[in-house]
Write an enzyme that holds these catalytic residues in place. Structure first.
Site, short mmCIF file in Angstrom:
data_model
loop_
_atom_site.label_atom_id
_atom_site.label_comp_id
_atom_site.label_asym_id
_atom_site.label_seq_id
_atom_site.Cartn_x
_atom_site.Cartn_y
_atom_site.Cartn_z
N GLU A 128 43.18 31.95 24.57
CA GLU A 128 44.46 32.98 24.08
C GLU A 128 45.38 32.94 24.88
OE1 GLU A 128 42.24 36.90 24.09
OE2 GLU A 128 41.15 36.39 22.52
N HIS B 188 42.33 41.44 23.26
CA HIS B 188 41.68 41.52 24.56
C HIS B 188 42.33 41.86 26.01
CE1 HIS B 188 38.88 38.47 22.88
NE2 HIS B 188 38.24 39.88 22.67
#
Length: 290
Positions: free
Chosen positions: A209, A248
């Protein structure tokens, strides 16, 4: 062969009798995972889902030879559960719990660093070796046995990657969901290294990510290793505005190298086959596998 978990792993569930622990333990048992018991303080001596309940991890190690644990303990107590498992001699500690206070994880990470154990997570989907052991919350039916390893920060993209690989007639050795918290036990580089060194894994899928340096660190290790096993990489979040991170907590902006474009450039420079969407993962894996 596999990494982290297999049919011989002796697995316990910490937080066994709680609602989350019960639901997922039942799913794991149905999958065929070797669950040998669970831990809920104060409920030792009982039986739950046909398995013994222990008051402590130490007792589970002594009585049933537990060597692996999966933790569904509430956030306020989860770091203590990690430390208890490490202290009792558990080798693989898979922590599903989301929302563990960072200060607690700092303490737990420091405590276990000199112990003979490996922590996966927290805030992760777990680890699965198809046909042998599902130690996590992933949908087991998606994963078929094969020779492709998967490393991912995202639970959903772990399942998506597995599905794309299986659609190409291939399968998975082990899939590792490393989790997205700021402090995790097993990094992308750690997980990639485990799979590259596994003789039955012929290719690795690495899903990352935006934010942080986990994927560039893994890519640089891969280049330095000189391994000929191909890695297919994907970075989620390319369309996010500059400076934005993924949901996250671990995706912390660290500078110019943590954008999707920068990570993809570094990965390509290190010999990784980068794709631009999850839908391309399986196709690219099949292509690089010849």
């Amino acid at each position: 062969m596999s990494v982290l978990v297999n049919k011989n792993s002796k697995i316990i569930v910490q937080g066994f009798t709680g609602s989350e622990g019960t639901f997922h333990a039942e799913q794991m048992i149905d999958y065929g995972t070797n669950i040998v018991g669970g831990v809920t303080p104060g409920k030792g001596g009982q039986e739950h889902l046909g398995k013994p309940v222990f008051n402590t991890v130490e007792e589970a190690v002594e009585k049933v030879g537990a060597d692996t644990t999966i933790i569904f303990v509430p956030p306020a107590f989860a770091a203590d559960a990690i430390m208890e498992a490490a202290n009792a001699g558990i080798k693989v500690i898979i922590t599903i719990t989301e929302g563990i206070p960072v200060a607690d994880m700092v303490k737990a990470a420091d405590y276990i660093k000199d112990k003979d154990c490996r922590l996966v997570g927290p805030n992760c989907p777990g680890v699965i070796t198809p046909g042998e052991a599902k130690v996590g919350i992933m949908p087991g039916f998606v994963f078929k046995k094969g020779n492709i390893g998967i490393v991912s920060k995202s639970g959903t993209l772990t399942y998506e990657a597995a599905d794309q690989v299986v659609r190409q007639g291939l399968g998975i050795t082990t899939a590792i969901g490393i989790g997205g918290d700021p402090i995790i036990g097993t990094t992308t580089k750690d997980a990639v290294e485990l799979l590259i060194n596994d003789p039955e894994t012929d290719c690795v899928v690495m899903i990352g990510e935006i934010g942080g340096q986990l994927e560039p660190d893994a890519a640089k290790w891969y280049k330095e290793s000189g391994s000929k096993k191909p890695i297919v990489g994907f970075i989620a979040g390319e369309t996010a505005p500059a400076g934005r991170t993924m949901g996250h907590a671990g995706a912390i902006v660290g500078g110019s190298d943590d954008t999707a474009q920068a990570k993809k450039r570094i990965m390509r420079e290190c010999g990784i086959h980068v794709v631009d969407s999850p839908a391309e993962i399986g196709i690219k894996v099949k292509e690089v596998m010849g």
